[in-house]
Every structure is written in structure tokens, then in C-alpha cells.
Design a protein around this motif. Sequence first.
Motif, PDB file in Angstrom:
ATOM      1  N   ILE A   1       7.579  -0.259   8.341  1.00  0.00           N
ATOM      2  CA  ILE A   1       8.112   0.052   7.021  1.00  0.00           C
ATOM      3  C   ILE A   1       7.549   1.401   6.602  1.00  0.00           C
ATOM      4  CG2 ILE A   1       8.209  -0.622   4.593  1.00  0.00           C
ATOM      5  CD1 ILE A   1       7.877  -3.504   5.433  1.00  0.00           C
ATOM      6  N   VAL A   2       8.412   2.223   6.069  1.00  0.00           N
ATOM      7  CA  VAL A   2       8.005   3.494   5.474  1.00  0.00           C
ATOM      8  C   VAL A   2       8.476   3.502   4.024  1.00  0.00           C
ATOM      9  CG1 VAL A   2       8.308   6.003   5.483  1.00  0.00           C
ATOM     10  CG2 VAL A   2       8.064   4.767   7.654  1.00  0.00           C
ATOM     11  N   GLY A   3       7.566   3.794   3.121  1.00  0.00           N
ATOM     12  CA  GLY A   3       7.923   3.924   1.717  1.00  0.00           C
ATOM     13  C   GLY A   3       7.526   5.291   1.207  1.00  0.00           C
ATOM     14  N   ALA A   4       8.427   5.945   0.501  1.00  0.00           N
ATOM     15  CA  ALA A   4       8.135   7.238  -0.126  1.00  0.00           C
ATOM     16  C   ALA A   4       8.329   7.071  -1.626  1.00  0.00           C
ATOM     17  CB  ALA A   4       9.049   8.324   0.421  1.00  0.00           C
ATOM     18  N   TYR A   5       7.347   7.517  -2.409  1.00  0.00           N
ATOM     19  CA  TYR A   5       7.334   7.197  -3.834  1.00  0.00           C
ATOM     20  C   TYR A   5       7.092   8.446  -4.678  1.00  0.00           C
ATOM     21  CZ  TYR A   5       6.672   2.610  -1.738  1.00  0.00           C
ATOM     22  OH  TYR A   5       6.821   1.486  -0.975  1.00  0.00           O
ATOM     23  N   GLY A   6       7.789   8.493  -5.815  1.00  0.00           N
ATOM     24  CA  GLY A   6       7.555   9.501  -6.835  1.00  0.00           C
ATOM     25  C   GLY A   6       6.905   8.825  -8.021  1.00  0.00           C
ATOM     26  N   ILE A   7       5.591   8.938  -8.116  1.00  0.00           N
ATOM     27  CA  ILE A   7       4.832   8.172  -9.107  1.00  0.00           C
ATOM     28  C   ILE A   7       3.990   9.087  -9.995  1.00  0.00           C
ATOM     29  CG2 ILE A   7       4.757   6.052  -7.769  1.00  0.00           C
ATOM     30  CD1 ILE A   7       1.888   6.950  -6.901  1.00  0.00           C
ATOM     31  N   GLY A   8       4.400  10.365 -10.105  1.00  0.00           N
ATOM     32  CA  GLY A   8       3.602  11.282 -10.887  1.00  0.00           C
ATOM     33  C   GLY A   8       2.330  11.643 -10.148  1.00  0.00           C
ATOM     34  N   ARG A   9       1.260  11.870 -10.905  1.00  0.00           N
ATOM     35  CA  ARG A   9      -0.018  12.273 -10.330  1.00  0.00           C
ATOM     36  C   ARG A   9      -0.681  11.090  -9.632  1.00  0.00           C
ATOM     37  NH1 ARG A   9      -4.735  15.043 -14.065  1.00  0.00           N
ATOM     38  NH2 ARG A   9      -5.793  16.244 -12.420  1.00  0.00           N
ATOM     39  N   VAL A  10      -1.196  11.327  -8.441  1.00  0.00           N
ATOM     40  CA  VAL A  10      -1.885  10.289  -7.681  1.00  0.00           C
ATOM     41  C   VAL A  10      -3.385  10.502  -7.847  1.00  0.00           C
ATOM     42  CG1 VAL A  10      -2.237   9.262  -5.405  1.00  0.00           C
ATOM     43  CG2 VAL A  10       0.024  10.140  -6.043  1.00  0.00           C
ATOM     44  N   VAL A  11      -4.045   9.565  -8.497  1.00  0.00           N
ATOM     45  CA  VAL A  11      -5.478   9.715  -8.789  1.00  0.00           C
ATOM     46  C   VAL A  11      -6.316   9.587  -7.532  1.00  0.00           C
ATOM     47  CG1 VAL A  11      -7.431   8.702 -10.032  1.00  0.00           C
ATOM     48  CG2 VAL A  11      -5.226   8.987 -11.184  1.00  0.00           C
ATOM     49  N   ASN A  12      -5.980   8.611  -6.687  1.00  0.00           N
ATOM     50  CA  ASN A  12      -6.737   8.390  -5.458  1.00  0.00           C
ATOM     51  C   ASN A  12      -5.768   8.004  -4.354  1.00  0.00           C
ATOM     52  OD1 ASN A  12      -8.257   7.069  -3.324  1.00  0.00           O
ATOM     53  ND2 ASN A  12      -9.997   6.962  -4.731  1.00  0.00           N
ATOM     54  N   PRO A  13      -5.426   8.924  -3.457  1.00  0.00           N
ATOM     55  CA  PRO A  13      -4.425   8.626  -2.418  1.00  0.00           C
ATOM     56  C   PRO A  13      -4.812   7.469  -1.508  1.00  0.00           C
ATOM     57  CG  PRO A  13      -4.823  10.995  -2.573  1.00  0.00           C
ATOM     58  CD  PRO A  13      -5.866  10.331  -3.419  1.00  0.00           C
ATOM     59  N   LEU A  14      -6.111   7.290  -1.248  1.00  0.00           N
ATOM     60  CA  LEU A  14      -6.537   6.187  -0.384  1.00  0.00           C
ATOM     61  C   LEU A  14      -6.222   4.848  -1.032  1.00  0.00           C
ATOM     62  CD1 LEU A  14      -8.067   5.321   2.207  1.00  0.00           C
ATOM     63  CD2 LEU A  14     -10.173   5.387   0.845  1.00  0.00           C
ATOM     64  N   LEU A  15      -6.582   4.699  -2.303  1.00  0.00           N
ATOM     65  CA  LEU A  15      -6.288   3.468  -3.016  1.00  0.00           C
ATOM     66  C   LEU A  15      -4.786   3.297  -3.214  1.00  0.00           C
ATOM     67  CD1 LEU A  15      -9.063   3.571  -5.775  1.00  0.00           C
ATOM     68  CD2 LEU A  15      -9.079   2.272  -3.649  1.00  0.00           C
ATOM     69  N   ALA A  16      -4.088   4.401  -3.448  1.00  0.00           N
ATOM     70  CA  ALA A  16      -2.641   4.330  -3.668  1.00  0.00           C
ATOM     71  C   ALA A  16      -1.931   3.821  -2.419  1.00  0.00           C
ATOM     72  CB  ALA A  16      -2.110   5.701  -4.072  1.00  0.00           C
ATOM     73  N   ARG A  17      -2.337   4.303  -1.264  1.00  0.00           N
ATOM     74  CA  ARG A  17      -1.711   3.817  -0.025  1.00  0.00           C
ATOM     75  C   ARG A  17      -2.036   2.343   0.190  1.00  0.00           C
ATOM     76  NH1 ARG A  17      -3.071   9.204   1.602  1.00  0.00           N
ATOM     77  NH2 ARG A  17      -1.154  10.392   1.930  1.00  0.00           N
TER      78      ARG A  17
END
Length: 735
Positions: A615-631
Motif C-alpha cells: 500500500i502506498v498513501g500520499a497525503y496533503g496534511i499541511g505542516r508535518v511536525v514529526n515525519p517519523l511519527l506521521a509515517r
Amino acid sequence: MSVNLIGKPLTRVDGRAKVTGAARYAADFNQPDQLYAVIVSATIGLGRVTGIESAEVERTPGVAAVIAYSNAQRLPYLPHKAVIDPAVGERLHVLQDDTVRFYGQPVAVVVADTLDHAERAAAALRISYEARRPLVDPADPRTERIAPEAADRSRGDAETAIADASVTIDEIYEIARENHNPMEPHATIAAWNGERLTLWSKSQYLVNEQAEIAAVFGLPVQNVEVVCPFIGGAFGTSLRTWPHVTLAALAARHVGRPVKLVLTRKQMFFTTGHRPRTLQRIALGATPDGKLLGVVHEGAGETSRYEQFTEALTTVTDYLYSCPNVRTQYRLVQLDTGTPNHMRGPGEASGIFALESAMDELSYKLGIDPIELRRRNEPRVDEAENKPFSSRSLMQCYELGADRFGWAQRTPEPRSMRDGRLLIGMGAATATYPAFHAPANARVRLLTDGVAEVEAAASDMGPGTYTSMTQVAAEFLGLPLEQVRFRLGRSDYPQTPSHGGSWTMASVGSAIRAACLEVQAQIARRAVEDAGSPAFRASVDDLEWSGGLLHRRGEPSSGLSYQDIVGRTGVPVEANGFAQRDPEVAERYSMHSFGAVFAEVAIDPDVGTIGVRRIVGAYGIGRVVNPLLARSQCTGGMIGGIGMALMERTVLDPRDGRPVNAHMADYLMPVNLDIPKLDALFVDEIDPHVNPLGVKGLGEIALVGTAPAIANAVFHATGKRVRTLPIQIEHVLTA
């Protein structure tokens, strides 16, 4: 000094506590002289209790009390509603009468000196009933459908447009009931001190649990304290304050000692909510070149008879694609069950399965690539509200995701791709979720050693709230991460909204930012008023903060640290921050996150087994505070989407409403062997309108588009369209 911490993939500040066992969850706060409570659940689905034979059980060694409607304290249950409570109806008044409204409803609670004694006594308790057959199937023709407030929306004439369209789709979609099933079960330890009550309780909304229990017992709110520093997963199940919390407090008052109550896995299928079973109809009409002319989306979801649970089942359809004629309708089906509850991506996850499946069907009927069909119907504005989007990066998400996924290698014809004997399918679907924001408060306290304490009554059920909030505070204070101590999980901290709805960072993070700026302003004023300070008698307007130092404008090479200023007086500086969305901005823009999800499945054509390969997901969520946690958030949502698409289904016995698979043997969820390669990407999106941090929220949207992407991949692999979730082997073999 540390700067630019927002946007860094930092590891969890609470990670060591969790892996070493130092993190304490609700059931870990054992109290001196504590007793144990076990709920006795109704074994009928509708009727009343006619008798409880408790005398023998009460004489059992270790048993302190058997509490039922006949001897339970009569509680005032004062009015109380929070944003997560159903607007219509009244919550269950536990042990206040002999009526049984659904299977598994608490009808008694046994309190004993050990858990073993309490469980044995509860099993021995004999209860007689006058039973009636409940109505538990929303598809039953005897059910009544009711329209909640603002249930219908319409623009143009959708029926006429679809009737006149050259290409149409008109289908029914069904999604099974799901239960949350987090690792940590619901648990509450209750202890009274006179008229003051302390609850160590699993909660995603501490200040609401405090207010709810105060209302139930008729107490001043300040007489109730709720503590919950860690949550072992929740997904919405702990947003509301369920009957077990009241029972723990009721039992503790009854016996005059602290009481611990932990729900069993089976009981978590009864009284702590669920994703409602839904029935939906989607009708589409389009031109031969794929322009939508009309859309009809009708949805119905189950609710209890005593409350009206609503969710955003049809709202996505109003704004997701450009179409001049749209009609949406939402109905509730009243059943003899417990009240449903918000479950990750509530409403949107269910509604978008139907809409995105129908859009996929339309793409095949037209012979247009599914992504191209969506591109041809990309709106310029939110056509339901006639507002511009604060930002909308859906097409960028599709471009980024398609490139990473390798969509161009897909052959469009169903059953055209194989890996040996396996059928390979590729599907895509849109994800979206509102960019919510709620008023929130936070407090920052700068100590004499330069350490900052940050407090908010938020929760952390696993997304990394401790870490991301620490990053925000450290960023705006200009401090190293290790000099910031973020605390949450107490109702006496500054009030915040619920930990759900993807608004924690937007709301609480913005409040922390405000508190940091206010404490800096206070310290600057202290510096110019301190006769021994180098900034004495300077104008505050001539000073600025940079990298945690206060200096004159244009002179960043020298300055005063927090420790320099606060340490001189020996008195910590404390400031509160408050954040809410500007109502004028909220009125001006339509605010949502967007995403594109791609899935690949492999299906055995002989036995119908379905495996998700990637699965690949691409998201537009504004500013990403922490990419590790976001993934991590995204991959967790994808796994939940796999469960929704292929496994999760709570089955009720129509005779009594009993969940027949209320255990982990038959309630199927993805396990390690089911998890494929998961990839999450983020569009570089700036949205200055949603909040001061520019964040949109991520937890919900990561699940929203996954199930339809998998369902669309199943069709591409097999040529068989399955419109029921979860998709099972028999659907693939017989569809």
C-alpha cells in the motif's frame, strides 16, 4: 540552542518508559486496601430483570458486595453533553432500573478482595429475566429509519441529471459492524476521599470524563479528578465515558474502599461502542468523457433506541468532486443494541468506501483511468459551501503516490495481471478528512534551572503526543528537547478537547505555542524591571527572542537565557496559553486534508484467498511536525483499513443480539503475517489558514481511503465487484 525542531523525525521522548515498563496505564495505579469489581452482563437482548439470587454469592469467601438495581445508589444523572455525545437521547443509567436494553448491558457488579474471587462470584450469580426478542439487523424491514437534524442536503436536481445521463451507476454498498479492540482494555480504579473522587481511568477525553462523572453523581466538577498518563490504543473507544466508569465509582462508594474494574475482551464488545453497520446507495450519472452530472448518496447507520449516534457518513460526497447536481440523505436505524461510537475515520471511512467504489465502477464503465476520472472532476471550490479550500492538494497526492506505486505499469483490463497463478490487482481511492480545530489551553512554567514544564489535559493513545508537543514547545522556546518536560493525562491541567478527530496537534499544539509566546513576554518584562539585569529599563519593544536568548534587536550574538533571568529572582515564571480558530477565517474557507491511497492485492483464483502485497498513501496534511511519527500514524491507519476491507466484522445472533464472535479467535484483525509493505508520503503543503502551526491532522485520514483502494484492487484482479465489507473468500469465488 536547538532550533527548527518542528519537521524533524525525532524518536519518542516516552519510548524508554514504554519499553522498560515505567509507563503506567490505568490498571497499573493500584491503591492500598483495594478491592476488585467484575461486571455481570445481561444474557438477554431485550426485556427486564425479574430476580437476582445474590444471598449465596454474598456469603462466598472474599466477596464484599453484590450490587444490582435493587440495592444500588440512586444517582442523579444530571444533564451533561459533550461534543462526542449523541445530541439526541440520554446515556445509559446503569443499575438504576430493571430494564435490559441490549445484550451485555451491565445488570450487576460483584466486588471482592481478589480478581479471582470476584470472577468466580460473578459467574455464580443467578439472574432471571423476562425476555423479548430484540431487533438487531438494520436490513430488517421492520426497522424504523429516522432522520437526524440536517440529514439531507441537495443542490440542483440529481435524479433528473442521472436519469438523463448517458452513463450511470446505481448500486448498494454494505459495511459490517466493527469493534475497536485496542491492546489495552478499558479500566478504571476509583477511590473516594469524603466527597472527592479520584479516577485512574483509560480516557481520550479527561475533562469530559471529569464532568460526566460529576454530573452522574451530582458532584461539583472540581471534586472529581481523572488521571490517565498513557493509553494502550483506543481508536475512539475511550472518547465517551462508558458505564464501567460509573460502576467503579459506584462500587467504591458502596464498599468504602478503592475499587479496580477492568473489562474483559468480551465485555468490550457490549458497552464501549462500535463502528455502526451501514447500508448505502450511490447513484452516479456522467457524460461519455467522464464529467459528473449527478450524484445521489443515501446512507443509513445503526443506532441504539435510547440515543441517536450520528457520524459523517454522507458529508464527503458534498464537496469531494465537482458536480452541479448532488443529493445526500442520512438516516438512523434504531435497534436494540448499545450505542455506536466514533471509530477511526468515523463516517468518512464508511461513506468514502461507497463513493470511491462507485467512482471506480464508473471509470471502468467509461474506459477512463480511475485517476484521470478524478482529475476531470476536480473542483475549484467546495461546491457545497461555495467556499475556496484553504488548501487542496489531492491531485498532487495522486501524482506523488502514482509515481511511487508504479501505477503506470498497471494494465487496465480486469484479470490482466498475474504473478504465476496468482491474480494481481491494483486499485486507488481518495482519502479526505476535515481539518478540525477546537479551543484548547496549555500552561508553560519556566524553572530557575532553565527547564520548561509544559502541561495540558490532553491524552496520548499512541500517536506520539508527548513527543510532538515537546517539539512544539522546544521550537518556540528555543530550548533543547531535553530541557522541556511535557505533561498530560490529568484533568486538573489546562483544559483541552478530546484526543480524537485529528485535532490534537492543531488545537493543543497551538495552545502550547501561545503559552510559550506569553511566557517569553513575561520574562522579557521581568528582565527590563530587574535592576541587576543587562536589559534593565530597556523597552520591551526593543528586545526579541532568538534561540532561547533575549537580546536587543539586531544583536543576536549576546543575550540572556531563561536561566539568567529566572534564576536571578529564584521565582519560576508561569503563563497560560489559549488557542481557537478565528471564526471569520473558518467562515471563509473549507478546510480539509486530502490523500490518495494505492493498493496491490494477490488473489488465489482457486480458493479465493486475498493477500495485500503493498500500500502506498500520499497525503496533503499541511505542516508535518514529526515525519517519523506521521509515517507511523499512516501505517497504523493502513493496517486498520486492511482489517476493515478484509477481516473485521462483529456478527450478532438475531435471536438475542449476542455478539457471537466477541473474542480474538473469531473477530479477525490483521496480524504480522498480514502486513505488507506500507509506504507513506507527504505533499509539501503550506496552509496558513487552518491554525498558527499550519497542521491539518493525520490520524483519521490514514484509514479513510484504504478499504476502497483494496476493494478496487480486488475488482481489478478478479473482474468481480464486491460491494460488501469485509470482502471474504466466498465473495470472490461466487460474486
